[in-house]
Design a protein around this motif. Sequence first.
Motif, PDB file in Angstrom:
ATOM      1  N   SER A   2       0.718  -1.158  -0.189  1.00  0.00           N
ATOM      2  CA  SER A   2      -0.102   0.135  -0.184  1.00  0.00           C
ATOM      3  C   SER A   2       0.720   1.318   0.112  1.00  0.00           C
ATOM      4  O   SER A   2       0.603   2.370  -0.643  1.00  0.00           O
ATOM      5  CB  SER A   2      -0.838  -0.224   1.269  1.00  0.00           C
ATOM      6  N   ALA A   3       2.080   1.116   0.769  1.00  0.00           N
ATOM      7  CA  ALA A   3       2.828   2.279   0.924  1.00  0.00           C
ATOM      8  C   ALA A   3       1.950   3.801   1.277  1.00  0.00           C
ATOM      9  O   ALA A   3       2.471   4.805   0.799  1.00  0.00           O
ATOM     10  CB  ALA A   3       3.501   2.578  -0.574  1.00  0.00           C
ATOM     11  N   LEU A   4       1.081   3.367   2.087  1.00  0.00           N
ATOM     12  CA  LEU A   4       0.261   4.787   2.305  1.00  0.00           C
ATOM     13  C   LEU A   4       1.029   5.645   2.997  1.00  0.00           C
ATOM     14  O   LEU A   4       0.785   6.811   2.968  1.00  0.00           O
ATOM     15  CB  LEU A   4      -1.064   4.076   2.973  1.00  0.00           C
ATOM     16  N   ARG A   5       1.688   5.039   4.082  1.00  0.00           N
ATOM     17  CA  ARG A   5       2.362   6.116   4.916  1.00  0.00           C
ATOM     18  C   ARG A   5       3.499   6.782   4.505  1.00  0.00           C
ATOM     19  O   ARG A   5       3.765   7.835   4.645  1.00  0.00           O
ATOM     20  CB  ARG A   5       2.764   5.227   6.277  1.00  0.00           C
ATOM     21  N   SER A   6       3.962   6.241   3.386  1.00  0.00           N
ATOM     22  CA  SER A   6       5.260   6.887   2.989  1.00  0.00           C
ATOM     23  C   SER A   6       4.800   7.892   1.489  1.00  0.00           C
ATOM     24  O   SER A   6       5.679   8.391   0.725  1.00  0.00           O
ATOM     25  CB  SER A   6       6.411   5.838   2.264  1.00  0.00           C
ATOM     26  N   GLY A   7       3.615   7.612   1.082  1.00  0.00           N
ATOM     27  CA  GLY A   7       3.019   8.652   0.351  1.00  0.00           C
ATOM     28  C   GLY A   7       3.449   8.000  -1.147  1.00  0.00           C
ATOM     29  O   GLY A   7       3.460   8.769  -2.297  1.00  0.00           O
ATOM     30  N   GLY A   8       3.757   6.710  -1.340  1.00  0.00           N
ATOM     31  CA  GLY A   8       4.044   6.095  -2.739  1.00  0.00           C
ATOM     32  C   GLY A   8       5.476   6.101  -3.215  1.00  0.00           C
ATOM     33  O   GLY A   8       5.751   6.391  -4.386  1.00  0.00           O
ATOM     34  N   GLU A   9       6.235   5.851  -2.224  1.00  0.00           N
ATOM     35  CA  GLU A   9       7.789   5.855  -2.714  1.00  0.00           C
ATOM     36  C   GLU A   9       7.915   4.668  -3.601  1.00  0.00           C
ATOM     37  O   GLU A   9       7.440   3.626  -3.213  1.00  0.00           O
ATOM     38  CB  GLU A   9       8.758   6.054  -1.225  1.00  0.00           C
ATOM     39  N   PRO A  10       8.823   4.771  -4.627  1.00  0.00           N
ATOM     40  CA  PRO A  10       9.036   3.559  -5.382  1.00  0.00           C
ATOM     41  C   PRO A  10       9.831   2.438  -4.826  1.00  0.00           C
ATOM     42  O   PRO A  10      10.771   2.782  -4.215  1.00  0.00           O
ATOM     43  CB  PRO A  10       9.645   4.214  -6.706  1.00  0.00           C
ATOM     44  N   LEU A  11       9.717   1.058  -5.579  1.00  0.00           N
ATOM     45  CA  LEU A  11      10.437   0.274  -5.340  1.00  0.00           C
ATOM     46  C   LEU A  11      11.750   0.145  -6.206  1.00  0.00           C
ATOM     47  O   LEU A  11      11.374   0.749  -7.445  1.00  0.00           O
ATOM     48  CB  LEU A  11       9.918  -0.975  -5.378  1.00  0.00           C
ATOM     49  N   GLY A  12      12.938   0.013  -6.288  1.00  0.00           N
ATOM     50  CA  GLY A  12      14.058  -0.133  -7.033  1.00  0.00           C
ATOM     51  C   GLY A  12      14.603  -1.362  -7.314  1.00  0.00           C
ATOM     52  O   GLY A  12      14.754  -2.335  -6.148  1.00  0.00           O
ATOM     53  N   PHE A  13      14.948  -1.912  -8.405  1.00  0.00           N
ATOM     54  CA  PHE A  13      15.854  -3.114  -8.506  1.00  0.00           C
ATOM     55  C   PHE A  13      16.774  -2.636  -9.806  1.00  0.00           C
ATOM     56  O   PHE A  13      16.841  -1.863 -10.556  1.00  0.00           O
ATOM     57  CB  PHE A  13      14.894  -4.425  -9.213  1.00  0.00           C
ATOM     58  N   THR A  14      18.129  -3.533  -9.844  1.00  0.00           N
ATOM     59  CA  THR A  14      19.148  -3.470 -10.650  1.00  0.00           C
ATOM     60  C   THR A  14      19.073  -4.197 -11.698  1.00  0.00           C
ATOM     61  O   THR A  14      18.780  -5.322 -11.509  1.00  0.00           O
ATOM     62  CB  THR A  14      20.762  -3.249  -9.853  1.00  0.00           C
ATOM     63  N   VAL A  15      19.619  -3.885 -12.995  1.00  0.00           N
ATOM     64  CA  VAL A  15      19.626  -4.646 -14.068  1.00  0.00           C
ATOM     65  C   VAL A  15      21.138  -4.570 -14.632  1.00  0.00           C
ATOM     66  O   VAL A  15      21.698  -3.309 -15.164  1.00  0.00           O
ATOM     67  CB  VAL A  15      18.884  -4.107 -15.292  1.00  0.00           C
TER      68      VAL A  15
END
Length: 554
Positions: free
Chosen positions: A369-382
Amino acid sequence: MRRSVRSSVPRAARALAAVAVLAAGFGAAAPAVAADGAPLPVSITGANRVDLSLQGDNDDPSEPQVTLRLAAPGDDEPGDDGVIPVVHEGEYKIRIDATALAGVAAVKLPCAASGLTAVCEGNTINAGELNNRLGGIRLDLNSQSEAGDFGSIKVTGEGEGVDFTPLTIDVLVGGPELLGHNLSEPKGFAAGDTYDAPVGFRNAGGMSADGAVLRFHGSRGLSFPESFGNCAYKQTTDGSLLHQGTDAICTFDGVYKPGTAYTLAGPLKVKTAGFALGDVLGYGFSAVSAQKAKALLTGDDYTPGTGAPLTLKEVPGAPAGDYSRYTELDLPSHNTYDLVLTGATARGGVGDTVTADIGFRNDGPAWISALRSGGEPLGFTVGVPAGAKVTKSPSSCRFTTIDEGVKGYLCWVDTPLLENTKLSFPFQLRIDTVVENAKAKITLPAWNNPHEPNQSDNTAWIVLNPADDDGSSTDGSSSGGTSPSPSPSSSDDGSSVSGGTSGDSGAASSGGDSGGGGLAFTGAAGALTIGGAALLILGLGTAIVVLVRRKSAA
């Protein structure tokens, strides 16, 4: 408890002279007047009510409760030349009269203040409201303040060619102050269960409340199975996931005495969905007269409830410590999700361009939900396989250092993230040198996440020209990877990225950054860095998610 209501600027008045702003022949910063030669309509704006709590909780004492501004015709945004239009040139005065608050409250006024009066002077008024700040008014209790004390601040303006709409700010000391009953999650509560919320309030103010209004909200994973005749409901199912959910307003007649607690006759039932995790339940009571309360039920797309009315009953001897100003609960705190990365295999000769379609999905059952963070993104590396160069990358990926001495891409996935999300990240690679079984890792940061117990599928591979007897798969398991859809938009980022090594290259480092980016722990506070990007491990109450905060590339 302070409650501030912002006064609205009369739209008709603001529109009256808007046509004259930036009129032909005057230029971007030239002053304008009303089209019919009438004085320019300007409203004095700010909070029109301040309630001072006898509990002493009246917000940050260094911050004003009222910010005075002038609202003039036109837009707040600058024009194409970057200049804020000036709609009036000429001297004006704004007079602030708080003499009615003598013996009621302590007052700190802006501008040229003398006792309980002040004068603000100026000679230009910009278009819009944002850029016409006059100053702030701070109000606090003094030694003479008592429950029920009331007074008003009058703010008026005068100036040639300007018609000011005045502002009145009402100040009440020790009025009704309805604090909500605290909420807590029952032991063993799980997604799919129904929570019996002990909703109620205690009047911590110095005066009785003549009528009360209950507002409650549940985010996307919460619902309210019961409907009541004195409530109205609004469901939001479109737009940002951060704002989807159910809102309700319920009205109550009656007199609610100071120092007395009240509760709903029965608990408010809150149903959690199977995908719920860290969803937010919040509610609050306010003192609103019956006449005003009933008007609330008919506005803003609310649908009247059905069934028997929701009622309140007194709670004798309720401990004051069970009540607080902010009543929210993250619910449920226990559920799991499974983030899955899938890789790609391609074959080609020198000069060929191939597509590696990287997959990212959430197999649930929970959403993030990320409701408390306001929608911060997830990240992964390639990473980039040896012998290849990236000629086109997804728009949500950027070139950076992903490990010490290793360049690659950091890709972002927006949150909230649905429980069945499937995304594709296509990379176009030109093969400059054929390297048999050239491999590059795709990976999410590994950490002890109680909501994702299975992290074996958080790593995948891009494999170019695999050896016939290699036997390895692109998703790091015994089965081949898949390419989910839909795909975020791709764009040529102009980069030409060479792969570093073949085999198991690009593995994340657990050591320090050494100035080369990479993936590194930065301390016990729950932070990581990936190629110069800070990754935050944030708690949503008792729920935890991994979030990546964008920073500039290393």
